[in-house]
Design a protein around this motif. Structure first.
Motif, PDB file in Angstrom:
ATOM      1  N   ARG A  76       0.748  -1.119  -0.093  1.00  0.00           N
ATOM      2  CA  ARG A  76       0.045   0.003   0.128  1.00  0.00           C
ATOM      3  C   ARG A  76       0.966   1.293  -0.022  1.00  0.00           C
ATOM      4  O   ARG A  76       2.016   1.295   0.667  1.00  0.00           O
ATOM      5  N   GLY A  77       0.490   2.231  -0.637  1.00  0.00           N
ATOM      6  CA  GLY A  77       0.999   3.552  -0.575  1.00  0.00           C
ATOM      7  C   GLY A  77       2.324   3.707  -1.443  1.00  0.00           C
ATOM      8  O   GLY A  77       2.903   4.749  -1.458  1.00  0.00           O
ATOM      9  N   GLY A  78       2.700   2.871  -2.433  1.00  0.00           N
ATOM     10  CA  GLY A  78       3.706   2.826  -3.136  1.00  0.00           C
ATOM     11  C   GLY A  78       3.503   2.035  -4.274  1.00  0.00           C
ATOM     12  O   GLY A  78       2.707   1.111  -4.559  1.00  0.00           O
ATOM     13  N   LEU A  79       4.609   2.154  -5.235  1.00  0.00           N
ATOM     14  CA  LEU A  79       4.401   1.153  -6.419  1.00  0.00           C
ATOM     15  C   LEU A  79       4.826  -0.338  -6.202  1.00  0.00           C
ATOM     16  O   LEU A  79       4.713  -1.424  -6.950  1.00  0.00           O
ATOM     17  N   ARG A  80       6.115  -0.360  -5.192  1.00  0.00           N
ATOM     18  CA  ARG A  80       6.518  -1.863  -5.004  1.00  0.00           C
ATOM     19  C   ARG A  80       6.504  -2.123  -3.542  1.00  0.00           C
ATOM     20  O   ARG A  80       6.234  -1.281  -2.634  1.00  0.00           O
ATOM     21  N   PRO A  81       6.661  -3.153  -3.216  1.00  0.00           N
ATOM     22  CA  PRO A  81       6.705  -3.797  -1.736  1.00  0.00           C
ATOM     23  C   PRO A  81       7.611  -2.943  -0.934  1.00  0.00           C
ATOM     24  O   PRO A  81       8.807  -2.722  -1.420  1.00  0.00           O
ATOM     25  N   SER A  82       7.323  -2.453   0.095  1.00  0.00           N
ATOM     26  CA  SER A  82       7.841  -1.593   1.139  1.00  0.00           C
ATOM     27  C   SER A  82       7.914  -1.914   2.628  1.00  0.00           C
ATOM     28  O   SER A  82       6.951  -2.884   3.062  1.00  0.00           O
ATOM     29  N   VAL A 105       6.545  -6.792  -9.577  1.00  0.00           N
ATOM     30  CA  VAL A 105       6.379  -6.364  -8.111  1.00  0.00           C
ATOM     31  C   VAL A 105       5.778  -4.884  -8.285  1.00  0.00           C
ATOM     32  O   VAL A 105       5.291  -4.435  -7.305  1.00  0.00           O
ATOM     33  N   ASN A 106       6.033  -4.211  -9.386  1.00  0.00           N
ATOM     34  CA  ASN A 106       5.604  -2.826  -9.679  1.00  0.00           C
ATOM     35  C   ASN A 106       3.841  -2.930  -9.752  1.00  0.00           C
ATOM     36  O   ASN A 106       3.440  -3.521 -10.472  1.00  0.00           O
TER      37      ASN A 106
END
Length: 592
Positions: A15-21, A547-548
């Protein structure tokens, strides 16, 4: 994989981004924030015991050359532990005193994986060269003096060793296999672990210092993970095909099955309040992190799902068919709320994978459109015991083609599906299986999608680094063996793809480190040679998968539209339609 260290909760989220954070919150799930990531995908992490620092592994562009960094919660600058973009680093474990990190790496020799130990205070690193093959770090001993490490000779053949970093001495400590040994938890007299030694299913056992092995929990199913609770009991996730049930207990106290619905669950841990914690999801429910109060027997949601329940799926159930050799082939069937007779077969990769009803938006969308989705767990899949895992190795691959054909026939008969509106798709090894279906069972299928798949096993295995090649030979065989090579050449779907006439969708990434993009080029060329309509998506900044978030949305929007163009418009054929393969050989005799 949620984890609590000190008073902080850590987990990986998209959530909140293009890739896993990497995200963190307090131990009650409040004040959540993204700690690190987005430019590079965070693939794993290990938190320090006091919760003030985290070691993260990041994958730049999907090439699986993971780099390791230390992230501090006090605002200190990020510290790079590794920085060579051409080296593979597999995150291992932090010593109990927080001073050393052990991990697998091929820095010394690109063709081999060794074990590296970095002093987290000074940055000093020492590399240990081991024998050829794929190695991973499991755990430090209780005194932080030695390491438990594993040599993965094959998906069903893992050898457990004890490494002395001071001397470099390496000693095998587990019984002779082949068998699987995993998830090491040191005890005062040996280790707890998961294994299938001497058994068809994976169980929890105590491996004593004298080399003897005592079973702790056998269930008749594979145990996918477990956790010692510190009071003599363990908690275990038992694989019951549609997900996991949770068992808690010990041989002395007996075993309790928690009164919870079956869900797809991962990663057991204890938070600082002594509550059991895990991540769970379901076909129409996005992932969430929950806790279980062991004393009050109460479930609480710690981190809510990032999306609402997905519409379209009426039910998810086991599905079965009988293969030509008499074995029962398992699958999972997603029944739509308003079925319209179209069907989609979705074949998992691996091949040592297992399809479980994880929350996949594209599956829900297919069901929303009225398509019945069948997800096979053909021979070679994990989760159904060691015997099932081994049944596709080397020269047994043709039997997998027959497994899918048997499931197809059962789905047409039992679910009243229209044989003129049947799609097949798969990723990686599932893409290879899709190519084989188009080659050997092509009259069954109206449309297909091959997602970072392959068609030439020989070239794929030869493209691996030697550290991985020896592991994959366990599955596919040694190409230096003339009999194996001849089998691979005879089986190759490239021999028949030019006879395919149905539309095929292809997806591949330029940076794929496991299946070279040339495999999709070969498939596309043969399909074009026969005049089949081909749609293709090629992306640059991804690897073996995607992942994106933008890539994922683009890919599945395109695949659903690709299928819809056929599944929603083709009129039914005669119900007595009888498919045939190359040369018109009847399907029940094609593979023998």
């Amino acid at each position: 994989m949620p984890a609590v260290s000190g008073d902080r909760l850590f987990w990986i989220d998209t959530r909140g981004g293009l890739r896993p954070s990497l995200w963190c919150a307090n131990r009650d799930g409040m004040d959540a924030k993204r700690l690190f990531g987005d430019k590079d995908a965070v693939t794993s992490f290990r938190a320090f015991a006091n919760g003030t620092k985290v070691v993260v592994a990041t994958d730049c562009g999907g090439d699986e050359h993971h780099q390791l960094r230390v992230i501090s919660l006090d605002g200190a600058p990020t510290r790079h532990l590794t920085s060579d973009a051409f080296v593979i680093n597999l995150l291992g474990t932090i010593s109990a005193d927080g001073r050393r990190l052990a991990f697998a790496s091929n820095r010394q020799d690109r063709s081999w994986m060794g074990i590296s130990i970095t002093d987290l205070e000074t940055g000093e690193r020492r590399d240990h060269a081991l024998s050829q093959g794929e190695w991973t770090v499991d755990a430090w001993t209780k005194d932080d003096e030695k390491l438990y490490v594993s040599n993965h000779r094959g998906a069903g053949d893992i050898v457990l060793y004890l490494l002395d970093p001071a001397s470099g001495e390496l000693n095998a400590i587990a019984p002779l296999g082949p068998a699987r040994f995993a998830e090491i938890h040191p005890t005062e007299d040996g280790v707890l672990l998961r294994t299938d030694w001497g058994n068809d299913n994976i169980y929890v056992a105590h491996l004593r210092s004298d080399g003897s092995l005592r079973a702790i929990l056998r269930t008749g199913h594979d145990i996918d993970t477990y956790l010692p609770l510190g009071d003599g009991r363990i908690a275990a996730l038992v694989n019951v095909e549609l997900g996991h049930e949770i068992r808690i207990g010990s041989p002395e106290t007996g075993w309790e099955v928690l009164d919870l619905p079956v869900r797809v669950r991962k990663s057991l841990s204890l938070n600082s309040a002594g509550r059991l914690m895990w991540c769970e999801q379901w076909a129409n429910m996005p992932a969430r992190i929950v806790t279980w109060d062991l004393a009050a027997s109460r479930l609480d949601v710690l981190v809510q799902p990032h999306a609402e329940l997905l519409p379209g799926i009426a039910s998810v159930e086991p599905f079965r068919a009988t293969a030509p050799d008499g074995r029962e082939v398992p699958a999972i069937i997603y029944r739509p709320e308003n079925p319209n007779g179209a069907g989609v077969f979705n074949i998992h990769g691996g091949p040592e994978g297992q399809w479980m009803p994880n929350c996949e938006a594209y599956v829900a969308e297919m069901c929303r459109r009225g398509w019945t989705v069948i997800a096979p767990n053909v021979r070679g899949s994990i989760g159904f015991g060691r015997n099932w895992l081994l049944l596709d190795n080397v020269t047994l691959r043709r039997d997998v083609i027959a497994d899918i054909a048997a499931l197809y026939d059962a789905a047409i008969c039992k679910e009243k599906l229209d044989p003129s509106r049947m799609a097949v798709m798969g990723d990686s090894y599932g893409g290879f299986m899709t190519a084989l279906q188009l080659a050997y069972e092509r009259d069954r299928w109206s449309i297909a999608a091959i997602i970072f798949g392959f068609a030439d096993v020989q070239r794929v295995v030869d493209s691996f680094g030697s550290w991985r090649r020896s592991h994959r030979m366990w599955e596919y065989g040694n190409n230096a063996d003339p009999l194996v090579l001849r089998f691979q050449q005879d089986l190759s779907p490239l021999r028949f793809l030019s006879q395919v006439k149905v539309p095929v969708f292809l997806y591949h990434a330029l940076r794929d480190p496991r299946v070279p993009i040339e495999q999709s080029d070969l498939i596309e060329a043969e399909l074009h040679r026969g005049g089949a309509p081909v749609s293709r998506v090629t992306v640059e900044d991804e690897g073996h998968g995607y992942v994106n978030r933008e890539t994922r949305n683009r890919l599945w929007t395109a695949i659903v539209a690709h299928f819809a163009a056929v599944l929603e418009v083709i009129p039914s054929r005669h119900p007595d339609h009888s498919p045939s393969g190359p040369g018109g050989i009847p399907p029940n005799r094609r593979h023998h």
